[in-house]
Design a protein around this motif. Sequence first.
Motif, PDB file in Angstrom:
ATOM      1  N   ALA A 134       2.011   6.576  -6.938  1.00  0.00           N
ATOM      2  CA  ALA A 134       0.669   7.253  -6.862  1.00  0.00           C
ATOM      3  C   ALA A 134       0.760   9.256  -7.043  1.00  0.00           C
ATOM      4  O   ALA A 134       0.741   9.571  -7.973  1.00  0.00           O
ATOM      5  CB  ALA A 134      -0.710   7.080  -6.747  1.00  0.00           C
ATOM      6  N   GLY A 135       2.206   9.165  -5.708  1.00  0.00           N
ATOM      7  CA  GLY A 135       1.966  10.384  -5.839  1.00  0.00           C
ATOM      8  C   GLY A 135       2.525  10.938  -6.552  1.00  0.00           C
ATOM      9  O   GLY A 135       3.076  11.846  -7.207  1.00  0.00           O
ATOM     10  N   ALA A 136       4.103  10.206  -7.225  1.00  0.00           N
ATOM     11  CA  ALA A 136       4.814  10.612  -8.594  1.00  0.00           C
ATOM     12  C   ALA A 136       4.450  10.124  -9.575  1.00  0.00           C
ATOM     13  O   ALA A 136       5.151  11.689 -10.034  1.00  0.00           O
ATOM     14  CB  ALA A 136       5.364   9.132  -8.282  1.00  0.00           C
ATOM     15  N   GLY A 137       3.447   9.793  -9.739  1.00  0.00           N
ATOM     16  CA  GLY A 137       1.888  10.718 -10.947  1.00  0.00           C
ATOM     17  C   GLY A 137       2.374  11.828 -11.539  1.00  0.00           C
ATOM     18  O   GLY A 137       1.742  12.262 -12.358  1.00  0.00           O
ATOM     19  N   ALA A 138       1.071  12.048 -10.170  1.00  0.00           N
ATOM     20  CA  ALA A 138       0.515  13.359  -9.783  1.00  0.00           C
ATOM     21  C   ALA A 138       1.878  14.182  -9.778  1.00  0.00           C
ATOM     22  O   ALA A 138       1.329  15.696 -10.277  1.00  0.00           O
ATOM     23  CB  ALA A 138      -0.320  13.586  -8.463  1.00  0.00           C
ATOM     24  N   ARG A 194       0.927  -1.116  -0.229  1.00  0.00           N
ATOM     25  CA  ARG A 194      -0.414   0.021  -0.412  1.00  0.00           C
ATOM     26  C   ARG A 194       0.993   0.979   0.197  1.00  0.00           C
ATOM     27  O   ARG A 194       0.282   2.261  -0.535  1.00  0.00           O
ATOM     28  CB  ARG A 194      -0.779  -0.301   1.795  1.00  0.00           C
ATOM     29  CG  ARG A 194      -2.438   1.461   1.164  1.00  0.00           C
ATOM     30  CD  ARG A 194      -2.785   0.834   2.535  1.00  0.00           C
ATOM     31  NE  ARG A 194      -3.194  -0.250   2.756  1.00  0.00           N
ATOM     32  CZ  ARG A 194      -3.157  -0.980   3.663  1.00  0.00           C
ATOM     33  NH1 ARG A 194      -2.914  -0.498   5.123  1.00  0.00           N
ATOM     34  NH2 ARG A 194      -3.996  -1.878   3.971  1.00  0.00           N
ATOM     35  N   THR A 195       1.503   1.642   0.869  1.00  0.00           N
ATOM     36  CA  THR A 195       3.301   1.998   1.139  1.00  0.00           C
ATOM     37  C   THR A 195       3.786   3.175  -0.220  1.00  0.00           C
ATOM     38  O   THR A 195       3.808   3.936  -1.468  1.00  0.00           O
ATOM     39  CB  THR A 195       3.658   2.216   2.312  1.00  0.00           C
ATOM     40  OG1 THR A 195       3.717   1.862   2.709  1.00  0.00           O
ATOM     41  CG2 THR A 195       5.628   3.538   2.150  1.00  0.00           C
ATOM     42  N   ALA A 196       3.939   1.663  -1.326  1.00  0.00           N
ATOM     43  CA  ALA A 196       4.551   1.424  -2.743  1.00  0.00           C
ATOM     44  C   ALA A 196       3.794   1.988  -3.733  1.00  0.00           C
ATOM     45  O   ALA A 196       3.898   3.445  -4.466  1.00  0.00           O
ATOM     46  CB  ALA A 196       4.837   0.534  -2.940  1.00  0.00           C
ATOM     47  N   MET A 197       2.247   1.710  -2.953  1.00  0.00           N
ATOM     48  CA  MET A 197       1.542   2.440  -4.506  1.00  0.00           C
ATOM     49  C   MET A 197       0.850   3.535  -4.350  1.00  0.00           C
ATOM     50  O   MET A 197       0.341   4.769  -5.132  1.00  0.00           O
ATOM     51  CB  MET A 197      -0.382   1.235  -4.396  1.00  0.00           C
ATOM     52  CG  MET A 197       0.138   0.094  -5.175  1.00  0.00           C
ATOM     53  SD  MET A 197       0.617   0.013  -6.801  1.00  0.00           S
ATOM     54  CE  MET A 197      -0.935   0.782  -7.428  1.00  0.00           C
ATOM     55  N   ALA A 198       0.940   4.034  -2.791  1.00  0.00           N
ATOM     56  CA  ALA A 198       0.818   5.504  -2.193  1.00  0.00           C
ATOM     57  C   ALA A 198       2.322   6.283  -3.088  1.00  0.00           C
ATOM     58  O   ALA A 198       1.669   7.934  -3.444  1.00  0.00           O
ATOM     59  CB  ALA A 198       0.542   5.279  -0.902  1.00  0.00           C
ATOM     60  N   PHE A 199       2.961   6.079  -3.220  1.00  0.00           N
ATOM     61  CA  PHE A 199       4.669   6.605  -3.378  1.00  0.00           C
ATOM     62  C   PHE A 199       3.842   6.869  -5.160  1.00  0.00           C
ATOM     63  O   PHE A 199       4.621   8.302  -5.489  1.00  0.00           O
ATOM     64  CB  PHE A 199       5.864   5.704  -3.462  1.00  0.00           C
ATOM     65  CG  PHE A 199       7.109   6.172  -3.899  1.00  0.00           C
ATOM     66  CD1 PHE A 199       7.238   7.669  -3.119  1.00  0.00           C
ATOM     67  CD2 PHE A 199       7.710   5.966  -5.389  1.00  0.00           C
ATOM     68  CE1 PHE A 199       8.748   7.780  -3.320  1.00  0.00           C
ATOM     69  CE2 PHE A 199       8.740   6.821  -5.401  1.00  0.00           C
ATOM     70  CZ  PHE A 199       8.675   7.856  -4.587  1.00  0.00           C
TER      71      PHE A 199
END
Length: 63
Positions: A41-45, A34-39
């Motif tokens: 997603a944040g990088a993509g944003a 979950r932490t990796a997916m949030a990272f």
Amino acid sequence: MSQHNIIGSEAFTRGPSVIIRKYRAGGMRRRRARTAMAFVAGAGAMLAAGAVGAVAVFGAGLP
């Protein structure tokens, strides 16, 4: 005066004795995923915001 049945180094441990009754084996793996997916997603944003900012500053003349 009360009497306690404390034996050996048990009286000198820093933390309380904790008994784990239920342990889910995949909990840490899910949390890390979950932490990796949030990272990601944040990088993509951030990349999308940077692209929008570049278009706003330099105009549509970018290749």
